[in-house]
Design a protein around this motif. Structure first.
Motif, PDB file in Angstrom:
ATOM      1  N   GLU A  47       0.705  -1.380  -0.133  1.00  0.00           N
ATOM      2  CA  GLU A  47       0.002   0.012  -0.017  1.00  0.00           C
ATOM      3  C   GLU A  47       0.833   1.504   0.044  1.00  0.00           C
ATOM      4  O   GLU A  47       0.562   2.177  -0.823  1.00  0.00           O
ATOM      5  CB  GLU A  47      -1.087   0.088   1.367  1.00  0.00           C
ATOM      6  N   ILE A  48       2.141   1.109   0.791  1.00  0.00           N
ATOM      7  CA  ILE A  48       2.891   2.377   0.889  1.00  0.00           C
ATOM      8  C   ILE A  48       3.379   2.859  -0.517  1.00  0.00           C
ATOM      9  O   ILE A  48       3.442   3.956  -0.849  1.00  0.00           O
ATOM     10  CB  ILE A  48       4.091   2.282   1.935  1.00  0.00           C
ATOM     11  N   GLN A  49       3.928   1.856  -1.023  1.00  0.00           N
ATOM     12  CA  GLN A  49       4.476   2.040  -2.588  1.00  0.00           C
ATOM     13  C   GLN A  49       3.584   2.491  -3.621  1.00  0.00           C
ATOM     14  O   GLN A  49       4.102   3.134  -4.617  1.00  0.00           O
ATOM     15  CB  GLN A  49       5.397   0.606  -3.001  1.00  0.00           C
ATOM     16  N   LYS A  50       2.263   2.486  -3.445  1.00  0.00           N
ATOM     17  CA  LYS A  50       1.371   3.195  -4.325  1.00  0.00           C
ATOM     18  C   LYS A  50       1.008   4.678  -4.047  1.00  0.00           C
ATOM     19  O   LYS A  50       0.389   5.087  -4.895  1.00  0.00           O
ATOM     20  CB  LYS A  50       0.132   2.295  -4.084  1.00  0.00           C
ATOM     21  N   MET A  51       1.529   5.054  -2.826  1.00  0.00           N
ATOM     22  CA  MET A  51       1.440   6.492  -2.701  1.00  0.00           C
ATOM     23  C   MET A  51       2.234   7.279  -3.376  1.00  0.00           C
ATOM     24  O   MET A  51       3.092   6.917  -4.096  1.00  0.00           O
ATOM     25  CB  MET A  51       1.776   6.744  -1.031  1.00  0.00           C
ATOM     26  N   ASN A  52       1.673   8.489  -3.438  1.00  0.00           N
ATOM     27  CA  ASN A  52       2.573   9.540  -4.344  1.00  0.00           C
ATOM     28  C   ASN A  52       3.414  10.639  -3.224  1.00  0.00           C
ATOM     29  O   ASN A  52       2.828  11.432  -2.682  1.00  0.00           O
ATOM     30  CB  ASN A  52       1.630  10.513  -5.182  1.00  0.00           C
ATOM     31  N   LEU A  53       4.435  10.137  -3.002  1.00  0.00           N
ATOM     32  CA  LEU A  53       5.431  10.955  -1.843  1.00  0.00           C
ATOM     33  C   LEU A  53       6.396  11.555  -2.663  1.00  0.00           C
ATOM     34  O   LEU A  53       7.661  11.958  -2.126  1.00  0.00           O
ATOM     35  CB  LEU A  53       5.938   9.984  -1.176  1.00  0.00           C
ATOM     36  N   SER A  54       6.254  12.177  -3.881  1.00  0.00           N
ATOM     37  CA  SER A  54       7.240  12.895  -4.711  1.00  0.00           C
ATOM     38  C   SER A  54       7.758  14.067  -4.254  1.00  0.00           C
ATOM     39  O   SER A  54       8.620  14.881  -4.572  1.00  0.00           O
ATOM     40  CB  SER A  54       6.824  12.898  -6.248  1.00  0.00           C
ATOM     41  N   SER A  55       6.847  14.841  -3.346  1.00  0.00           N
ATOM     42  CA  SER A  55       7.260  16.039  -2.747  1.00  0.00           C
ATOM     43  C   SER A  55       7.907  15.876  -1.375  1.00  0.00           C
ATOM     44  O   SER A  55       8.272  16.675  -0.734  1.00  0.00           O
ATOM     45  CB  SER A  55       5.882  16.544  -2.368  1.00  0.00           C
ATOM     46  N   THR A  56       8.318  14.514  -0.896  1.00  0.00           N
ATOM     47  CA  THR A  56       8.947  14.099   0.131  1.00  0.00           C
ATOM     48  C   THR A  56      10.254  13.870   0.271  1.00  0.00           C
ATOM     49  O   THR A  56      10.869  13.296  -0.625  1.00  0.00           O
ATOM     50  CB  THR A  56       8.313  12.848   0.845  1.00  0.00           C
ATOM     51  N   ASP A  57      11.321  14.752   0.970  1.00  0.00           N
ATOM     52  CA  ASP A  57      12.557  14.715   0.814  1.00  0.00           C
ATOM     53  C   ASP A  57      13.122  13.812   1.544  1.00  0.00           C
ATOM     54  O   ASP A  57      13.929  13.181   1.272  1.00  0.00           O
ATOM     55  CB  ASP A  57      13.105  16.241   1.349  1.00  0.00           C
TER      56      ASP A  57
END
Length: 307
Positions: free
Chosen positions: A193-203
């Motif tokens: 489930e985690i890897q389907k999230m969009n965390l492209s703004s996360t440093d």
């Protein structure tokens, strides 16, 4: 580094000599042949293969019984190609002095007292911080928060490792009583489930959870687990733990890292190094142990961007 065999000071002391001995052997095999090339270096990237993914490189012991982390900041990358891409980025945001970084700290397990204290202490370091803590924090609440952009995510949380099915390893939150039977709100925020999230703004994602850098090793793929899942989701860097950690030591190291990174302007790799050096010095002056067993400080490993 087996948590179950390090329950007494006597066990820890006996184990310490073994970690130094093994650390020296790793130094002999891995570092000594190339140490001349490292003489002017400050940062060492490791790209581990196979079982080396489980190795705490910071705890490799030199011939004079110091640790590799005392000489270099250390980070890992998934491949040489990914590392090359990292290092070719020219106009990146410099870490530290992070007034613009929006931070979310999560501590959903009341029984982990030090974890809750850790999340609150880190949130207090950053003006633009939010914190989710307590027994009312559900998976659905966390998912809703993560739908918004955050520069920094800290999970001071309990993690559940599924060694046979690593895609089902999870960060454990509280069940949502109003969402009974819904798999996305069962309290288990799983790897798949985690890897389907969009965390492209996360440093940065800091996983202050046991074995969060561990998982199942697949030939040609590396370790499949929580750390990898957050990188797939788009995070620039992940700091996670290789083994079951001591709650109090983990809190001290985590808070020290964020102080070094957010307040003192170090990049991530150097901030982690300074936090680990601080732990080493504290342990040397500890009246009970008086020796810096890597169990207490070397579990945390940085993968991804060092800055």
């Amino acid at each position: 580094m087996n948590h179950d065999s390090l329950e007494t000071s006597r066990q820890i002391k006996r184990s310490f000599a073994k970690t130094v001995s093994l650390g020296k052997r790793f130094y002999e095999y891995l570092i000594e042949p190339i140490e001349n090339y490292l003489s002017d270096g400050e940062l060492v990237y490791f790209i581990p293969d196979e079982t080396l993914n489980y190795l705490p490189f910071a705890a490799i012991a030199t011939s004079d019984s110091t640790y590799l982390i005392e000489d270099f900041a250390i980070a890992t990358a998934q491949s040489a190609e990914i590392l090359r891409t990292f290092l070719q980025r020219k106009n990146h945001e410099k870490s530290g002095f992070a007034d613009s970084k929006k931070l979310l700290a999560i501590a959903a397990n009341d029984f982990l007292v030090y974890a809750t204290e850790e999340a609150k202490a880190v949130a207090n370091l950053q003006p633009k911080s939010e914190i989710l803590s307590g027994s009312n924090i559900t998976e659905s609440m966390v998912r809703k928060k993560l739908s918004k952009p955050y520069s920094v995510l800290l999970f001071s949380n309990y993690g559940k490792i599924d060694a046979r099915k690593p895609a089902y390893s999870a960060l454990v939150f509280n069940k949502d009583p109003n969402s009974e039977g819904e798999p996305e709100n069962d309290g288990l925020f799983m790897v798949h489930e985690i890897q389907k999230m969009n965390l492209s703004s996360t440093d940065l994602v800091f996983l202050s959870a046991c074995e969060s850098a561990s998982g199942q090793l697949y030939r040609g793929e590396g370790i499949v687990g929580m750390q990898r899942a957050f990188l797939i989701a788009g995070a620039n860097s992940v700091i996670a733990n290789l083994w079951k950690i001591d709650d109090k030591a983990a809190k001290d190291l985590t808070v020290s890292f964020f102080e070094n990174w957010l307040n003192f302007g170090h990049d991530k790799a150097e901030a982690l190094r300074q936090a680990q050096l601080n732990m080493i010095n504290l342990l040397k002056n500890n009246p009970i142990y008086d020796f810096p067993h890597p169990y207490f400080w070397a579990a945390a490993t940085l993968t991804g961007l060092y800055y």
